[in-house]
Scaffold this motif. Sequence first.
Motif, PDB file in Angstrom:
ATOM      1  N   LEU A   1      28.943  80.077  34.059  1.00  0.00           N
ATOM      2  CA  LEU A   1      29.079  79.605  32.684  1.00  0.00           C
ATOM      3  C   LEU A   1      27.712  79.335  32.074  1.00  0.00           C
ATOM      4  O   LEU A   1      26.905  78.604  32.638  1.00  0.00           O
ATOM      5  CB  LEU A   1      29.904  78.327  32.675  1.00  0.00           C
TER       6      LEU A   1
ATOM      7  N   ASN B   1      26.635  77.629  29.495  1.00  0.00           N
ATOM      8  CA  ASN B   1      26.217  76.270  29.143  1.00  0.00           C
ATOM      9  C   ASN B   1      25.923  75.434  30.379  1.00  0.00           C
ATOM     10  O   ASN B   1      25.014  74.614  30.384  1.00  0.00           O
ATOM     11  CB  ASN B   1      27.250  75.588  28.241  1.00  0.00           C
ATOM     12  N   LEU B   2      26.698  75.679  31.436  1.00  0.00           N
ATOM     13  CA  LEU B   2      26.447  74.937  32.669  1.00  0.00           C
ATOM     14  C   LEU B   2      25.081  75.312  33.212  1.00  0.00           C
ATOM     15  O   LEU B   2      24.308  74.470  33.640  1.00  0.00           O
ATOM     16  CB  LEU B   2      27.516  75.258  33.716  1.00  0.00           C
TER      17      LEU B   2
ATOM     18  N   ARG C   1      22.208  73.602  31.457  1.00  0.00           N
ATOM     19  CA  ARG C   1      22.006  72.204  31.820  1.00  0.00           C
ATOM     20  C   ARG C   1      21.297  72.083  33.151  1.00  0.00           C
ATOM     21  O   ARG C   1      20.531  71.165  33.372  1.00  0.00           O
ATOM     22  CB  ARG C   1      23.357  71.503  31.928  1.00  0.00           C
ATOM     23  N   PHE C   2      21.605  73.027  34.060  1.00  0.00           N
ATOM     24  CA  PHE C   2      21.079  72.908  35.404  1.00  0.00           C
ATOM     25  C   PHE C   2      19.675  73.444  35.565  1.00  0.00           C
ATOM     26  O   PHE C   2      18.914  72.961  36.373  1.00  0.00           O
ATOM     27  CB  PHE C   2      22.002  73.612  36.377  1.00  0.00           C
TER      28      PHE C   2
ATOM     29  N   GLY D   1      32.551  55.069  55.195  1.00  0.00           N
ATOM     30  CA  GLY D   1      31.771  54.854  53.977  1.00  0.00           C
ATOM     31  C   GLY D   1      32.438  55.500  52.782  1.00  0.00           C
ATOM     32  O   GLY D   1      33.342  56.309  52.922  1.00  0.00           O
ATOM     33  N   GLU D   2      31.946  55.129  51.602  1.00  0.00           N
ATOM     34  CA  GLU D   2      32.523  55.588  50.350  1.00  0.00           C
ATOM     35  C   GLU D   2      32.545  57.120  50.243  1.00  0.00           C
ATOM     36  O   GLU D   2      31.687  57.791  50.804  1.00  0.00           O
ATOM     37  CB  GLU D   2      31.656  55.025  49.217  1.00  0.00           C
ATOM     38  N   SER D   3      33.503  57.662  49.477  1.00  0.00           N
ATOM     39  CA  SER D   3      33.514  59.101  49.224  1.00  0.00           C
ATOM     40  C   SER D   3      32.178  59.502  48.619  1.00  0.00           C
ATOM     41  O   SER D   3      31.702  58.858  47.696  1.00  0.00           O
ATOM     42  CB  SER D   3      34.593  59.500  48.213  1.00  0.00           C
TER      43      SER D   3
ATOM     44  N   GLU E   1      37.581  63.434  59.470  1.00  0.00           N
ATOM     45  CA  GLU E   1      38.891  63.047  58.932  1.00  0.00           C
ATOM     46  C   GLU E   1      40.031  63.909  59.475  1.00  0.00           C
ATOM     47  O   GLU E   1      40.748  64.542  58.709  1.00  0.00           O
ATOM     48  CB  GLU E   1      38.874  63.111  57.410  1.00  0.00           C
TER      49      GLU E   1
ATOM     50  N   ALA F   1      43.579  62.751  58.007  1.00  0.00           N
ATOM     51  CA  ALA F   1      43.716  62.307  56.609  1.00  0.00           C
ATOM     52  C   ALA F   1      44.969  62.885  55.940  1.00  0.00           C
ATOM     53  O   ALA F   1      45.610  62.223  55.138  1.00  0.00           O
ATOM     54  CB  ALA F   1      42.472  62.684  55.819  1.00  0.00           C
TER      55      ALA F   1
ATOM     56  N   HIS G   1      38.394  57.499  56.641  1.00  0.00           N
ATOM     57  CA  HIS G   1      38.503  56.470  55.601  1.00  0.00           C
ATOM     58  C   HIS G   1      39.406  55.337  56.051  1.00  0.00           C
ATOM     59  O   HIS G   1      39.507  54.314  55.383  1.00  0.00           O
ATOM     60  CB  HIS G   1      39.093  57.057  54.321  1.00  0.00           C
TER      61      HIS G   1
ATOM     62  N   LEU H   1      34.220  45.984  44.231  1.00  0.00           N
ATOM     63  CA  LEU H   1      32.932  46.531  43.856  1.00  0.00           C
ATOM     64  C   LEU H   1      33.020  46.955  42.407  1.00  0.00           C
ATOM     65  O   LEU H   1      33.839  47.796  42.053  1.00  0.00           O
ATOM     66  CB  LEU H   1      32.606  47.736  44.721  1.00  0.00           C
TER      67      LEU H   1
ATOM     68  N   GLY I   1      31.571  48.750  38.966  1.00  0.00           N
ATOM     69  CA  GLY I   1      30.674  49.829  38.579  1.00  0.00           C
ATOM     70  C   GLY I   1      30.639  50.981  39.549  1.00  0.00           C
ATOM     71  O   GLY I   1      31.294  50.980  40.580  1.00  0.00           O
ATOM     72  N   GLU I   2      29.884  51.981  39.192  1.00  0.00           N
ATOM     73  CA  GLU I   2      29.728  53.178  39.999  1.00  0.00           C
ATOM     74  C   GLU I   2      28.525  52.998  40.905  1.00  0.00           C
ATOM     75  O   GLU I   2      27.597  52.257  40.580  1.00  0.00           O
ATOM     76  CB  GLU I   2      29.469  54.375  39.079  1.00  0.00           C
TER      77      GLU I   2
END
Lengths: 321, 338
Positions: B23, B25-26, B29-30, B60-62, B194, B197, B227, B285, B287-288
């Motif tokens: 794409l 536009n992608l 940006r990159f 740990g977090e994803s 996993e 999962a 997880h 937690l 926020g990101e």
Amino acid sequence: MTAVPALAVEDLSVEFRTRSGVVKALEHVSFAVGKGETLAIVGESGSGKSVTAYALMGILDPAGRITAGRAVLGGLDLISASASQLADVRGREIAMIFQNPRTALNPIRPVGRQIADVLMRHGNVPRVEAPARAVDLLRAVGITDPARRAKAYPFEMSGGMCQRVMIAIALAARPALLIADEPTTGLDVTTQAVIMDIIAELAGESGMATIFITHDLALAGQRADRVVVMHAGHVVENAATRALIARPSHPYTAELIAATPDSAASLDALASIPGSLPDLRRADLPPCRYSERCPRKVERCDAPLPRPALAEHFVACWNPL
Amino acid sequence: MTPLLDVAELSKRFPVAASGSTLKNLRRRFTRAADEQSQVHAVDDVSFTIAKGETVGLVGESGCGKSTLVRALTRLLDPTAGSIRFSTRDLSLVPARDFAKDRDRGRIQMVFQDAGESINPRFTAFDAIADPVRRLKHLSGLALVETVDKAARQCGLPTELLGRYPHQLSGGQRARVGIARAIAVEPELLVLDEPTAALDVSVQVVILKLLARLKTELGMSYLFVSHDLSVVRLLCDRVLVMYLGKIVEAGPARAVFDYPLHPYTRALVAAVPRLDGIGLAKLRLSGEPMSPIDPDPNVCRFYGRCPRGADICRTQMPPLRRAAEGREVACHFAAGGA
Ligand SMILES: Nc1ncnc2c1ncn2[C@@H]1O[C@H](COP(=O)(O)OP(=O)(O)OP(=O)(O)O)[C@@H](O)[C@H]1O
Ligand SMILES: Nc1ncnc2c1ncn2[C@@H]1O[C@H](COP(=O)(O)OP(=O)(O)OP(=O)(O)O)[C@@H](O)[C@H]1O
Ligand SMILES: [Mg+2]
Ligand SMILES: [Mg+2]
């Protein structure tokens, strides 16, 4: 349960025609969800959780057919309603969150636009207001810097963020009923907790009824008001969450609890459920589809099961615990 | 005693670039990002060991870098820096593309997250299990059949299922094929990303008990990514907690989950759903997480989400330091110092 449920499902039966025979995927499934209430549907893989959701959404596979039943939402029977009535209801009154957020989102459209699309289509929001409302929704599901994130594509977001976007889309039209099919599978527990909080908060605010499908009985135990346990296309138990977990009546519910790692002190104390689901194509399926796996089977179990009346604590068993 | 696996100062960074996107536009940006040579710090200066016969959990977090770390260990990708000492040899010196033919290839095996997708759909269960045995042990004929049968039996797979293709097997059966093909070459280290999962609790119990049994029978070591903290607690001797590319806490699994030292571990443990519904955690937690792209090396990765967040946390990265009773923690304020 509230006096008038938001959704009442009665006697829902679904079959799939396949080359190797007819799969009797759901039989006489009944349950009700009240306004602002969360109902969890749990059960082994293949027990009919997703088929129930798809039947309510009207998105069953073409091989599938609803052979009986009603599902009344706000006075309208979703099963017998016309296509045009349904088109109006779906997306506005009922919304669904699918298991895999990344594949459910459009990969080549910025997430803010995708939310704006839903707002314009189902939420009666004018075109000029939609983008700003989409940003509001992203903020509401806890995404930081929502104005910038609205311009992001799905692949630029983590799994947890995609799931929040899915929730924002599902909630865009303030639905009366949300169906969430394993909304947090594959996510870590901190992200899971945040997502479940967001759903609960919006349910509390707007009186939205939630059907929450999961493998995780501990998660259901923590988040649901009621739990429906399914086995091989039957509802085997339906009760208030605390009562169901503390005093399960159906032998299958007890086995599910014993297989949940949380309950065990050691690996040895964990028990797998003996046997497996029966082949749903069989012509000679017994009235109780659990009877062939059941340690408590008695003679009476060959008689037709008690019907899923909407009792406070329903159990489809002639010899309950 | 020297450990079986000794990972030291391992890092993996990915350049942020427009690979494969069609794409326009992608790409635009990159290309900008690529010009500035931005990098995702997926795994950042990670060190740990695994002893022979030890089961180590990784949580740990994803998106914190668990899969990237295990893919570097199993030499599916090349680390940017650091060493991977296995027995006496540094495997990080072997390029990933040569590792398939390496003499130590059979000693480390991996079970992928989605057993269904990692098995070639045109292979029967037998072929899927036989493939690594043929390539790595150079067995054929009767010896091959016997080895495959033995691995299948150890994993509780009935012989009559061996002729089936993946789509003819249930999720639990496919998971067993994935494990059988990994253990058929009798590895010393089994890395599982996993593995349960996608399975329901009933099948999960069977697979977990199988892993526990294989460990005693074959004396294998495991690195187990999950997880599900309840599962890690039941299966693992030790646990590593990762946050945004770094190990923030390590120690005996039960001790870490019962008395977490790092504020991230505390939030993680508090979020585990419990059957009894007790303690629906108020600890969330907000926020990101911080961006993994070019993070400031002097700021604690947890800064901004940490309830403590003192001044020192944004001027000095806390190192992983020893605490009491075989534990390690990377926090300026964690109690339990040695
Ligand atoms: N298109 C189809 N054709 C034939 N059978 C089907 C079809 N879709 C579903 N089924 C069958 O219906 C039953 C219920 O499936 P369903 O997907 O609802 O299970 P589930 O409870 O959601 O399981 P999981 O936890 O694995 O998602 C299964 O036996 C399944 O094989
Ligand atoms: N090939 C790649 N190119 C660029 N970035 C990558 C690549 N692979 C992984 N990453 C990035 O590295 C970080 C770690 O990803 P990884 O898949 O290791 O996380 P994880 O801990 O396994 O997450 P999950 O629990 O969701 O599986 C993420 O920010 C991810 O976007
Ligand atoms: Mg499903
Ligand atoms: Mg991963």
